[in-house]
Design an enzyme around this catalytic site. Structure first.
Site, PDB file in Angstrom:
ATOM      1  N   ASP A 164      -8.805  12.932  11.524  1.00  0.00           N
ATOM      2  CA  ASP A 164      -9.437  13.854  10.578  1.00  0.00           C
ATOM      3  C   ASP A 164     -10.676  14.432  11.255  1.00  0.00           C
ATOM      4  O   ASP A 164     -10.888  14.250  12.473  1.00  0.00           O
ATOM      5  CB  ASP A 164      -9.707  13.167   9.234  1.00  0.00           C
ATOM      6  N   CYS A 200     -10.174   8.138  12.144  1.00  0.00           N
ATOM      7  CA  CYS A 200     -11.033   8.769  11.131  1.00  0.00           C
ATOM      8  C   CYS A 200     -12.442   8.236  11.366  1.00  0.00           C
ATOM      9  O   CYS A 200     -12.720   7.708  12.452  1.00  0.00           O
ATOM     10  CB  CYS A 200     -10.517   8.516   9.715  1.00  0.00           C
ATOM     11  N   THR A 229     -14.169   5.631  10.182  1.00  0.00           N
ATOM     12  CA  THR A 229     -14.202   4.175  10.360  1.00  0.00           C
ATOM     13  C   THR A 229     -12.859   3.591  10.789  1.00  0.00           C
ATOM     14  O   THR A 229     -12.806   2.404  11.142  1.00  0.00           O
ATOM     15  CB  THR A 229     -14.555   3.511   9.019  1.00  0.00           C
ATOM     16  N   HIS A 273       1.423 -10.287  18.459  1.00  0.00           N
ATOM     17  CA  HIS A 273       1.756 -11.056  17.253  1.00  0.00           C
ATOM     18  C   HIS A 273       2.224 -10.181  16.091  1.00  0.00           C
ATOM     19  O   HIS A 273       3.164 -10.546  15.396  1.00  0.00           O
ATOM     20  CB  HIS A 273       0.540 -11.856  16.762  1.00  0.00           C
ATOM     21  N   HIS A 311       6.675 -15.030  15.461  1.00  0.00           N
ATOM     22  CA  HIS A 311       6.019 -13.825  14.943  1.00  0.00           C
ATOM     23  C   HIS A 311       7.040 -12.868  14.314  1.00  0.00           C
ATOM     24  O   HIS A 311       6.725 -12.164  13.358  1.00  0.00           O
ATOM     25  CB  HIS A 311       5.224 -13.142  16.049  1.00  0.00           C
TER      26      HIS A 311
HETATM   27  C1  RB5 Z   1     -14.706  11.252   6.200  1.00  0.00           C
HETATM   28  O1  RB5 Z   1     -16.000  11.575   5.879  1.00  0.00           O
HETATM   29  C2  RB5 Z   1     -14.501   9.743   6.193  1.00  0.00           C
HETATM   30  O2  RB5 Z   1     -14.571   9.258   4.892  1.00  0.00           O
HETATM   31  C3  RB5 Z   1     -13.181   9.392   6.823  1.00  0.00           C
HETATM   32  O3  RB5 Z   1     -13.156   9.884   8.124  1.00  0.00           O
HETATM   33  C4  RB5 Z   1     -12.859   7.923   6.980  1.00  0.00           C
HETATM   34  O4  RB5 Z   1     -13.901   7.233   7.584  1.00  0.00           O
HETATM   35  C5  RB5 Z   1     -12.360   7.252   5.786  1.00  0.00           C
HETATM   36  O5  RB5 Z   1     -12.007   6.068   5.815  1.00  0.00           O
END
Ligand code: RB5
Length: 159
Positions: A8, A65, A67, A98, A133
């Site tokens: 994203d 993304c 996180t 695994h 596994h």
């Molecule tokens: C976008 O701002 C952010 O929320 C997205 O990239 C991601 O981290 C969501 O889990």
């Protein structure tokens, strides 16, 4: 090996870095998501990458993304996908050996490009070990089947 690589708006820079390094290693990369920081919704990208993996058009999905969390939650909603959110190399090895993960997710705002690449190579340079596994992977599939079609398959609660 073909990698379906999606991001994203929060993963554009890390995706570019991973794309270059994967291609330099000889992987074919199919890229999804924005080329600039135009805001998009991570589930829309996750589903495209997951479909390519399930359809056999890609051997591995990588999703970035901010996180890695949203992408992992979205990808793990797709039956047949085992998505691993990774932030260290030890877990990357285990996700392959695994968990037989077929998608990995990374945080573009939480990982630097060098660590992210080490995580990706730790995953790629290993193989699923099967055996006990595989039994556990089969139980994951049984849970999916049970909740998609209750009554069709029972799940093990033997703990
Ligand atoms: C976008 O701002 C952010 O929320 C997205 O990239 C991601 O981290 C969501 O889990």
């Amino acid at each position: 090996m073909i990698v379906s690589l999606g991001c994203d708006h929060a993963g554009v820079d890390l995706r570019a870095s991973l794309r270059d390094q994967l291609m330099a290693r000889g992987y074919r990369v199919i890229s999804h998501g924005p080329e600039d920081e135009t805001s998009v919704d991570y589930p829309d990208v996750a589903i495209v990458v997951c479909r390519q993996v399930l359809d056999g058009e890609a051997d591995l999905g990588i999703l970035v993304c901010g996180t890695g969390l949203g992408m992992s939650i979205a990808a793990n909603k797709v039956p047949g996908i085992r998505a691993a959110l990774l932030s260290d190399c030890y877990s990357a090895v285990k996700a392959r050996t695994h968990n037989d993960a077929n998608v990995i997710t990374l945080g573009g705002r939480t990982l630097g490009p060098e660590l992210a690449w080490q995580i990706v190579t730790s995953f790629l340079d290993n193989e699923f070990t099967g055996g006990r596994h595989q039994v556990r992977i089969d139980k994951l599939s049984a849970i999916e089947s049970h909740y998609m079609n209750p009554g069709a398959a029972e799940v093990s609660t033997d703990c």
